[in-house]
Design an enzyme around this catalytic site. Structure first.
Site, mmCIF file in Angstrom:
data_model
loop_
_atom_site.group_PDB
_atom_site.id
_atom_site.type_symbol
_atom_site.label_atom_id
_atom_site.label_comp_id
_atom_site.label_asym_id
_atom_site.label_seq_id
_atom_site.Cartn_x
_atom_site.Cartn_y
_atom_site.Cartn_z
ATOM 1 N N LYS A 64 -34.954 35.446 -0.465
ATOM 2 C CA LYS A 64 -36.144 35.923 0.272
ATOM 3 C C LYS A 64 -37.407 35.257 -0.275
ATOM 4 O O LYS A 64 -38.356 35.925 -0.707
ATOM 5 C CB LYS A 64 -36.252 37.446 0.199
ATOM 6 C CG LYS A 64 -35.116 38.156 0.913
ATOM 7 C CD LYS A 64 -35.349 39.634 1.038
ATOM 8 C CE LYS A 64 -34.231 40.317 1.793
ATOM 9 N NZ LYS A 64 -32.935 40.329 1.081
ATOM 10 N N SER A 119 -34.413 45.255 8.073
ATOM 11 C CA SER A 119 -33.603 46.313 8.684
ATOM 12 C C SER A 119 -33.960 47.731 8.230
ATOM 13 O O SER A 119 -33.583 48.699 8.868
ATOM 14 C CB SER A 119 -32.128 46.062 8.352
ATOM 15 O OG SER A 119 -31.935 46.066 6.947
ATOM 16 N N GLN A 177 -26.236 51.049 6.618
ATOM 17 C CA GLN A 177 -27.591 51.256 7.151
ATOM 18 C C GLN A 177 -27.565 51.743 8.604
ATOM 19 O O GLN A 177 -28.621 51.936 9.211
ATOM 20 C CB GLN A 177 -28.416 49.969 7.044
ATOM 21 C CG GLN A 177 -28.649 49.516 5.617
ATOM 22 C CD GLN A 177 -29.495 48.255 5.547
ATOM 23 O OE1 GLN A 177 -30.579 48.176 6.101
ATOM 24 N NE2 GLN A 177 -28.980 47.253 4.856
ATOM 25 N N LYS A 182 -20.083 45.516 16.666
ATOM 26 C CA LYS A 182 -19.870 44.894 17.982
ATOM 27 C C LYS A 182 -21.176 44.755 18.766
ATOM 28 O O LYS A 182 -21.458 43.718 19.362
ATOM 29 C CB LYS A 182 -18.856 45.720 18.779
ATOM 30 C CG LYS A 182 -18.390 44.998 20.016
ATOM 31 C CD LYS A 182 -17.160 45.609 20.625
ATOM 32 C CE LYS A 182 -16.711 44.725 21.773
ATOM 33 N NZ LYS A 182 -15.466 45.173 22.346
HETATM 34 O O1 O7M Z 1 -24.428 46.274 4.044
HETATM 35 P P1 O7M Z 1 -25.452 46.613 2.981
HETATM 36 O O2 O7M Z 1 -26.525 47.498 3.502
HETATM 37 O O3 O7M Z 1 -24.865 47.072 1.707
HETATM 38 O O4 O7M Z 1 -26.137 45.225 2.588
HETATM 39 C C1 O7M Z 1 -27.005 44.533 3.416
HETATM 40 C C2 O7M Z 1 -27.419 43.236 2.766
HETATM 41 O O5 O7M Z 1 -28.345 42.569 3.618
HETATM 42 C C3 O7M Z 1 -28.122 43.401 1.435
HETATM 43 O O6 O7M Z 1 -27.798 42.273 0.638
HETATM 44 C C4 O7M Z 1 -29.592 43.373 1.785
HETATM 45 O O7 O7M Z 1 -30.376 42.886 0.730
HETATM 46 C C5 O7M Z 1 -29.591 42.394 2.969
HETATM 47 N N1 O7M Z 1 -30.653 42.576 3.963
HETATM 48 C C6 O7M Z 1 -30.873 43.799 4.553
HETATM 49 O O8 O7M Z 1 -30.137 44.756 4.322
HETATM 50 N N2 O7M Z 1 -31.909 43.940 5.416
HETATM 51 C C7 O7M Z 1 -32.738 42.937 5.770
HETATM 52 O O9 O7M Z 1 -33.633 43.112 6.567
HETATM 53 C C8 O7M Z 1 -32.494 41.678 5.223
HETATM 54 C C9 O7M Z 1 -31.421 41.500 4.376
HETATM 55 C C10 O7M Z 1 -31.092 40.168 4.061
HETATM 56 O O10 O7M Z 1 -29.989 39.717 3.964
HETATM 57 O O11 O7M Z 1 -32.132 39.364 4.017
HETATM 58 C C11 O7M Z 1 -31.961 38.074 4.164
#
Ligand code: O7M
Length: 215
Positions: A64, A119, A177, A182
């Site tokens: 990021k 997200s 989350q 799908k």
């Molecule tokens: O499935 P989870 O929630 O355990 O993990 C989600 C992964 O996606 C975790 O590594 C977060 O840091 C990443 N992520 C988000 O959850 N939300 C975002 O908006 C962005 C990311 C991400 O991957 O950013 C590039």
């Protein structure tokens, strides 16, 4: 980037041994993992090469990146020098900062992913307002790969409309989350899933179930 079963594992386990165990369990159901700060800070940047060499995975580094251009360039340089296939950069820092990462990705012939809207609920307050503009900036810059949320399908759809059908969107937020695999894949090219797989008692089955649910 081609991603097997349209599924990227977010490898946010903070112990390399445990992370490798999950990979061994899952087998060849996936070919791409996302490594971020949790694993990198815990075990070092060497983890990129370890997963590439031991499992032949593609590695997307979720750093990021969100700094001034000169610093972004250094971060991207280290990331690609250590074997990453892709890097994720924040868009809110603006065109010059993103371009610094884009230039490094081009130099190494690797992928840049532009993060638009995030997200989690907190993203609504600041980032959401500018996410469309971030996506538009990406299009103007010729960026092909984007990150957009699985937790707000309407926003994912809107971002898809901005970046166009030929762009490649990866989408986090499925599972823990609340996003659905799908539904997300109606607008995204691949989903990013972490805890629903690696915290599961049976990561292999959890992975199989997610893949099945996308068909
Ligand atoms: O499935 P989870 O929630 O355990 O993990 C989600 C992964 O996606 C975790 O590594 C977060 O840091 C990443 N992520 C988000 O959850 N939300 C975002 O908006 C962005 C990311 C991400 O991957 O950013 C590039």
């Amino acid at each position: 980037m081609k991603i097997k079963n349209n599924l990227i594992l977010a490898m946010d386990i903070m112990e390399l041994q445990k992370a490798e165990k999950v990979c061994e369990t899952i087998g060849n159901q996936i070919d791409t993992i996302k490594i971020g700060y949790p694993l990198t800070l815990a075990e070092g940047i060497k983890t990129i090469k370890i997963f590439k060499e031991n499992y032949n995975y593609q590695i997307i580094c979720d750093y990021k990146v969100a700094d001034i251009p000169a610093t972004n360039s250094k971060i991207a340089e280290q990331t690609f020098k250590n074997g990453a296939d892709g890097i994720i950069t924040h868009g809110f820092v603006g065109e010059d900062s993103v371009k610094a990462c884009q230039d490094k990705a081009d130099e190494y012939n690797k992928d840049l992913f532009l993060l638009t809207e995030m997200s989690h609920p907190g993203a609504k307050r600041f980032l959401q307002k500018d996410a469309d503009e971030i996506a538009k900036m990406g299009v103007e810059m010729g960026i092909k790969n984007y990150v957009a949320p699985a937790t707000r399908i309407n926003r994912l759809k809107e971002i898809r409309e901005i970046v166009g059908k030929d762009s490649f969107i990866i989408s986090p937020g499925v599972g823990k989350q609340g996003g659905e695999a799908k539904k997300t894949l109606e607008y995204a090219n691949a989903i990013i899933v972490g805890r629903s797989i690696y915290e599961s008692e049976n990561p292999k089955k959890a992975t199989e179930d997610i893949i099945k649910s996308t068909k």
